[in-house]
Design an enzyme around this catalytic site. Structure first.
Site, PDB file in Angstrom:
ATOM      1  N   ALA A 116       0.839  -1.199   0.000  1.00 53.89           N
ATOM      2  CA  ALA A 116       0.000   0.000   0.000  1.00 53.89           C
ATOM      3  C   ALA A 116       0.873   1.248   0.000  1.00 53.89           C
ATOM      4  O   ALA A 116       2.089   1.173   0.120  1.00 53.89           O
ATOM      5  CB  ALA A 116      -0.889  -0.004   1.236  1.00 53.89           C
ATOM      6  N   LYS A 117       0.209   2.362  -0.122  1.00 57.04           N
ATOM      7  CA  LYS A 117       0.890   3.642  -0.162  1.00 57.04           C
ATOM      8  C   LYS A 117       1.761   3.878   1.069  1.00 57.04           C
ATOM      9  O   LYS A 117       2.839   4.443   0.990  1.00 57.04           O
ATOM     10  CB  LYS A 117      -0.153   4.765  -0.256  1.00 57.04           C
ATOM     11  CG  LYS A 117       0.150   5.682  -1.415  1.00 57.04           C
ATOM     12  CD  LYS A 117      -0.768   6.870  -1.488  1.00 57.04           C
ATOM     13  CE  LYS A 117      -0.121   7.882  -2.399  1.00 57.04           C
ATOM     14  NZ  LYS A 117      -0.764   8.079  -3.649  1.00 57.04           N
TER      15      LYS A 117
END
Ligand code: GLU
Length: 497
Positions: free
Chosen positions: A262-263
């Protein structure tokens, strides 16, 4: 390691990267492009780019361009596809509808697919009911064996049917995978999936099988999220009587905490990595090691070496870990390897973009060329350069606190700092030549004369000429700053009380 025959000898490898243009390509997704490209280049095969834009609702404006841009930036050139053409053009699925219509028709005629007239409302109701009963949602196959006259009514009413695949009701489908070995699926867990939607667009399953067949794709390398789709594809190949390509599902990429990437793990789109000052060769190297290795230990591998050594046999099944710190370290290694004028060329664009707005543009390239060697060893990302070098470019006064300038040594006796700075100014005013060696020769002995430790004197000068307590080596910095700027800064710095 690969447990299945890779069957490459004697076969001309044709592989494809088939993104859906739903946004800017993410690093995880571009790893698929890289592995396909590497296999093609290693084998002297063909790398095809195909845009899978059949889900019209999910198309994002600009996504196609950012796919091209991301691939180009990483140097992943395609041999067939949009912009370059090729024998199987067009390479946008939305422009290939007649192929899917023909294929779907063929399956219907052969009894492998059927028209389904069920309304979205009925399907929704059915799904809700299945959920209520704790069953997996699945089409109940009501239209699978409609008689001729039962079909007449919806047809007369003008209902646009979808086409569904007639999945076998029993038995198993075995999917051979180069990386995972054989994966077996029970057919009764599979749905009668839609192959052609009522708007005339195919679903991913049909379009991908038809195109992989028509385009002569030999190996399908894709992310492991597609494993569950593979039995549908294998059944579709069987229904057509076509030989399927070889499948290789690349290992999932996780963050260091082993959670889905994820980011927050620093994983963003490819173009954001460019934005953040990563070099394409560093990202290339890093991505190439997400699931593949040369020998389990070599970290820095050039593009040429990747091409020379890449093999499906060394792709692993276990999750690959995306560690942004490792990528940042690698980027630093690649930055240090660059010839300094190449680095200056890269940095110019970043500085123009990131330096504070009060600094005049365009920045002086020959001045920049002299600054670069001072920071090349210290930066790990190109965008760090603005913060490290802005004082070189600033014309007006620097901003810093008196506390930083005076430090502990002069905090109570600012007049001593003022006179030390004045003495420094006098000594270097007419200095010839203005270079690192003579600056050091003039300033270092001053410390003793003034009864100061060298660190105390240098620290004072450093803040006066750079505005910060940590900066590149002092005498090199002063040499590059030049006589005029240095003297003016020493003068404005002098504490006056
Ligand atoms: N269009 C699919 C994607 O977006 C392609 C999957 C495949 O490679 O078959 O990833």
């Amino acid at each position: 390691m690969a447990s299945h025959s890779v069957r490459i000898s004697g076969m001309t490898v044709r592989v494809r990267y088939a993104p859906s243009p739903t946004g800017e390509p993410h690093v995880g997704n571009i790893r698929t492009a890289l592995f396909n490209w590497l296999l093609a280049r290693h084998e002297g095969g063909t790398f095809i780019l195909r845009i899978e834009d059949t889900d019209q609702a999910r198309i994002a404006p600009g996504a196609v361009e950012s796919i091209f841009e991301s691939l180009r930036w990483l140097g992943l050139d395609w041999d067939e596809g949009p912009e370059v053409g090729g024998p199987y053009a067009p390479y946008f699925q939305s422009q290939r509808l007649e192929h899917y219509h023909r294929a779907s028709q063929q399956l219907v005629e052969a009894g492998h697919a059927y028209h389904c007239y069920c309304s979205p409302a009925r399907l929704e109701e059915m799904r809700a009911e299945q959920m209520r009963r704790g069953m997996p949602p699945k089409y109940d196959r009501r239209c699978r064996s409609l008689a001729q006259d039962e079909r007449r009514k919806p047809e007369d009413e003008g209902v646009q049917p979808v086409v569904r695949f007639k999945t076998p009701l029993s038995g198993q489908t075995v999917c051979a995978d180069i990386i995972r070995g054989e994966v077996t699926f029970e057919n009764d867990t599979l749905d009668d999936f839609v192959i052609l939607k009522s708007d005339g667009f195919p679903t991913y399953h049909l379009a991908s099988v038809v195109d992989d067949h028509l385009m002569g794709i030999t190996h399908v390398l894709r992310g492991d999220e597609w494993v569950a789709s593979t039995p549908r594809h294998v059944l579709t190949y069987q229904a057509f009587g076509w030989e399927p390509p070889l499948f290789a599902h690349l290992p999932i990429i996780l963050g260091p905490d082993r959670a889905r990437l994820a980011k927050r793990h620093g994983a963003t789109s490819v173009l954001e990595f460019r934005e953040r000052g990563f070099l394409p060769q560093a990202l290339f190297n890093f991505l190439g090691l997400l699931g593949w290795s040369l020998d389990d230990k070599t970290e820095i591998i050039s593009r040429e070496e990747f091409v020379r050594h890449f093999s499906l046999e060394r792709i692993v099944k276990n999750p690959a870990i995306f560690n942004i710190e490792k990528l940042t370290w690698m980027n630093g290694v690649y930055i240090r390897e660059l010839p300094s004028d190449t680095l200056a060329g890269h940095l110019a664009a970043y500085l123009e973009e990131h330096l504070p707005p009060d600094i005049a543009r365009p920045i002086d390239r020959s001045y920049l060329a002299r600054i670069v060697p001072l920071i090349q060893e210290r930066i790990k990302r190109l965008d760090e350069a603005a913060e490290l070098t802005d004082f070189f470019f600033r014309e007006g006064e620097l901003t810093y606190s008196m506390a930083d300038l005076l430090g502990k040594r002069f905090a109570q006796v600012p007049s001593e700092a003022a006179s030390a700075l004045a003495t420094v100014r006098e000594r270097i005013d007419g200095l010839e030549p203005w270079d690192e060696g003579s600056l050091e020769g003039a300033i270092r002995p001053l410390a003793e004369e003034l009864g100061l430790k060298t660190g105390e004197l240098f620290g004072l000068i450093r803040v006066a000429v750079t505005g910060r307590t940590a900066a590149p080596p002092l005498f090199q910095t002063m040499a590059v700053l030049g006589r005029e700027r240095t003297l003016a800064r020493l003068e404005t710095a002098s504490p006056t009380w």
